[in-house]
Design a protein around this motif. Sequence first.
Motif, PDB file in Angstrom:
ATOM      1  N   LEU A 149       0.823  -1.214   0.000  1.00 30.26           N
ATOM      2  CA  LEU A 149       0.000   0.000   0.000  1.00 30.26           C
ATOM      3  C   LEU A 149       0.859   1.267   0.000  1.00 30.26           C
ATOM      4  CD1 LEU A 149      -2.867  -1.021   2.446  1.00 30.26           C
ATOM      5  CD2 LEU A 149      -3.086  -0.518  -0.003  1.00 30.26           C
ATOM      6  N   ILE A 150       1.926   1.247   0.770  1.00 30.63           N
ATOM      7  CA  ILE A 150       2.835   2.402   0.788  1.00 30.63           C
ATOM      8  C   ILE A 150       3.447   2.609  -0.593  1.00 30.63           C
ATOM      9  CG2 ILE A 150       5.058   3.246   1.671  1.00 30.63           C
ATOM     10  CD1 ILE A 150       4.250   1.950   4.391  1.00 30.63           C
ATOM     11  N   GLU A 151       3.921   1.513  -1.187  1.00 34.50           N
ATOM     12  CA  GLU A 151       4.523   1.606  -2.521  1.00 34.50           C
ATOM     13  C   GLU A 151       3.516   2.121  -3.554  1.00 34.50           C
ATOM     14  OE1 GLU A 151       6.831  -1.189  -5.792  1.00 34.50           O
ATOM     15  OE2 GLU A 151       6.587  -1.925  -3.745  1.00 34.50           O
ATOM     16  N   ALA A 152       2.297   1.610  -3.494  1.00 32.56           N
ATOM     17  CA  ALA A 152       1.264   2.072  -4.426  1.00 32.56           C
ATOM     18  C   ALA A 152       0.957   3.551  -4.190  1.00 32.56           C
ATOM     19  CB  ALA A 152      -0.002   1.228  -4.272  1.00 32.56           C
ATOM     20  N   GLY A 153       0.876   3.945  -2.931  1.00 37.75           N
ATOM     21  CA  GLY A 153       0.617   5.343  -2.613  1.00 37.75           C
ATOM     22  C   GLY A 153       1.726   6.261  -3.091  1.00 37.75           C
ATOM     23  N   GLN A 154       2.963   5.805  -2.958  1.00 37.00           N
ATOM     24  CA  GLN A 154       4.095   6.610  -3.434  1.00 37.00           C
ATOM     25  C   GLN A 154       4.126   6.672  -4.958  1.00 37.00           C
ATOM     26  OE1 GLN A 154       7.286   4.633  -1.330  1.00 37.00           O
ATOM     27  NE2 GLN A 154       7.221   6.127   0.336  1.00 37.00           N
ATOM     28  N   SER A 155       3.836   5.548  -5.610  1.00 36.48           N
ATOM     29  CA  SER A 155       3.825   5.512  -7.077  1.00 36.48           C
ATOM     30  C   SER A 155       2.756   6.433  -7.659  1.00 36.48           C
ATOM     31  CB  SER A 155       3.574   4.087  -7.582  1.00 36.48           C
ATOM     32  OG  SER A 155       4.638   3.246  -7.211  1.00 36.48           O
ATOM     33  N   ASN A 156       1.643   6.553  -6.950  1.00 36.46           N
ATOM     34  CA  ASN A 156       0.536   7.392  -7.425  1.00 36.46           C
ATOM     35  C   ASN A 156       0.593   8.820  -6.892  1.00 36.46           C
ATOM     36  OD1 ASN A 156      -0.724   5.340  -8.954  1.00 36.46           O
ATOM     37  ND2 ASN A 156      -1.531   4.452  -7.062  1.00 36.46           N
ATOM     38  N   GLY A 157       1.655   9.158  -6.161  1.00 34.04           N
ATOM     39  CA  GLY A 157       1.811  10.511  -5.653  1.00 34.04           C
ATOM     40  C   GLY A 157       0.948  10.850  -4.465  1.00 34.04           C
ATOM     41  N   VAL A 158       0.286   9.855  -3.877  1.00 37.70           N
ATOM     42  CA  VAL A 158      -0.575  10.085  -2.723  1.00 37.70           C
ATOM     43  C   VAL A 158       0.254  10.193  -1.440  1.00 37.70           C
ATOM     44  CG1 VAL A 158      -2.480   9.127  -1.350  1.00 37.70           C
ATOM     45  CG2 VAL A 158      -2.488   8.896  -3.834  1.00 37.70           C
ATOM     46  N   LEU A 159       1.322   9.399  -1.363  1.00 39.70           N
ATOM     47  CA  LEU A 159       2.208   9.414  -0.197  1.00 39.70           C
ATOM     48  C   LEU A 159       3.586   9.937  -0.606  1.00 39.70           C
ATOM     49  CD1 LEU A 159       1.428   5.923   1.401  1.00 39.70           C
ATOM     50  CD2 LEU A 159       0.712   8.158   2.245  1.00 39.70           C
ATOM     51  N   PRO A 160       4.199  10.737   0.251  1.00 40.89           N
ATOM     52  CA  PRO A 160       5.538  11.230  -0.081  1.00 40.89           C
ATOM     53  C   PRO A 160       6.600  10.152   0.149  1.00 40.89           C
ATOM     54  CG  PRO A 160       4.909  11.988   2.091  1.00 40.89           C
ATOM     55  CD  PRO A 160       3.716  11.264   1.518  1.00 40.89           C
ATOM     56  N   VAL A 161       7.692  10.239  -0.588  1.00 41.96           N
ATOM     57  CA  VAL A 161       8.852   9.394  -0.350  1.00 41.96           C
ATOM     58  C   VAL A 161       9.712  10.143   0.667  1.00 41.96           C
ATOM     59  CG1 VAL A 161      10.906   8.344  -1.355  1.00 41.96           C
ATOM     60  CG2 VAL A 161       8.777   8.415  -2.661  1.00 41.96           C
ATOM     61  N   LEU A 162       9.816   9.599   1.869  1.00 45.27           N
ATOM     62  CA  LEU A 162      10.533  10.285   2.931  1.00 45.27           C
ATOM     63  C   LEU A 162      12.023   9.989   2.905  1.00 45.27           C
ATOM     64  CD1 LEU A 162       7.979   9.695   5.837  1.00 45.27           C
ATOM     65  CD2 LEU A 162       8.246  11.738   4.397  1.00 45.27           C
ATOM     66  N   VAL A 163      12.390   8.764   2.523  1.00 45.26           N
ATOM     67  CA  VAL A 163      13.787   8.343   2.525  1.00 45.26           C
ATOM     68  C   VAL A 163      14.020   7.416   1.340  1.00 45.26           C
ATOM     69  CG1 VAL A 163      15.556   7.032   3.814  1.00 45.26           C
ATOM     70  CG2 VAL A 163      13.912   8.431   5.054  1.00 45.26           C
ATOM     71  N   ARG A 164      15.145   7.590   0.687  1.00 45.39           N
ATOM     72  CA  ARG A 164      15.565   6.661  -0.360  1.00 45.39           C
ATOM     73  C   ARG A 164      16.838   5.977   0.124  1.00 45.39           C
ATOM     74  NH1 ARG A 164      12.522   6.475  -4.698  1.00 45.39           N
ATOM     75  NH2 ARG A 164      11.597   8.390  -5.482  1.00 45.39           N
ATOM     76  N   LEU A 165      16.779   4.679   0.273  1.00 44.39           N
ATOM     77  CA  LEU A 165      17.948   3.941   0.718  1.00 44.39           C
ATOM     78  C   LEU A 165      18.852   3.657  -0.476  1.00 44.39           C
ATOM     79  CD1 LEU A 165      16.164   1.487   3.168  1.00 44.39           C
ATOM     80  CD2 LEU A 165      17.424   3.567   3.733  1.00 44.39           C
ATOM     81  N   PRO A 166      20.170   3.639  -0.250  1.00 41.05           N
ATOM     82  CA  PRO A 166      21.096   3.491  -1.382  1.00 41.05           C
ATOM     83  C   PRO A 166      21.012   2.139  -2.079  1.00 41.05           C
ATOM     84  CG  PRO A 166      22.282   3.471   0.717  1.00 41.05           C
ATOM     85  CD  PRO A 166      20.861   3.804   1.021  1.00 41.05           C
ATOM     86  N   PHE A 167      20.600   1.110  -1.373  1.00 43.45           N
ATOM     87  CA  PHE A 167      20.458  -0.229  -1.983  1.00 43.45           C
ATOM     88  C   PHE A 167      19.476  -1.057  -1.212  1.00 43.45           C
ATOM     89  CE2 PHE A 167      24.170  -0.232   0.760  1.00 43.45           C
ATOM     90  CZ  PHE A 167      24.010  -1.347   1.520  1.00 43.45           C
TER      91      PHE A 167
END
Length: 167
Positions: A149-167
């Motif tokens: 659900l988080i991934e879908a929300g981020q993909s659709n712009g509904v949820l912000p991406v707070l952190v991007r991990l390097p790998f």
Amino acid sequence: MAHTILASAGLVATFVAIFGRMWSTLYVGGRKSVTLVMDGPYSVTRNPLYFFSLVGIAGIGAQTGSILAMLIFVATALIVFTATVAQEEKFLQERFGTVFQDYLASTPRLLPRPSLWRDTDELEIKPRNFLRTLRDGSVFLVPWPVFELIEAGQSNGVLPVLVRLPF
């Protein structure tokens, strides 16, 4: 693509953990403090429930699609499990003495050594313990839909991406 493969492997690891914990419970059957169980999964590792829990925790971490998250999850669990196992081993040493000392010397603490496999002819199964382990193990599945659900929300712009991990 790597994210999807890692997340899928994490889901597989989660099911391995659930079934491994159920299998281990068949052998210990609620006798943990009464009898020193040394057969089946307890013949290849002294702590199969913790081993399979680590598999499940690694699976949860992998479901995020990040190797770094998986390693952080596992490292955190190892710290907690190491302290818990030390307390349990102290209790078992006091309770079972030299029998436990021999078991301690011959059976690895956490990582299974399959060449040590010993089995028993019979198992006494306590359905209540088995079902409790199934219920407890099912908790490992909770993060899967949450992460999806988080991934879908981020993909659709509904949820912000707070952190991007390097790998």
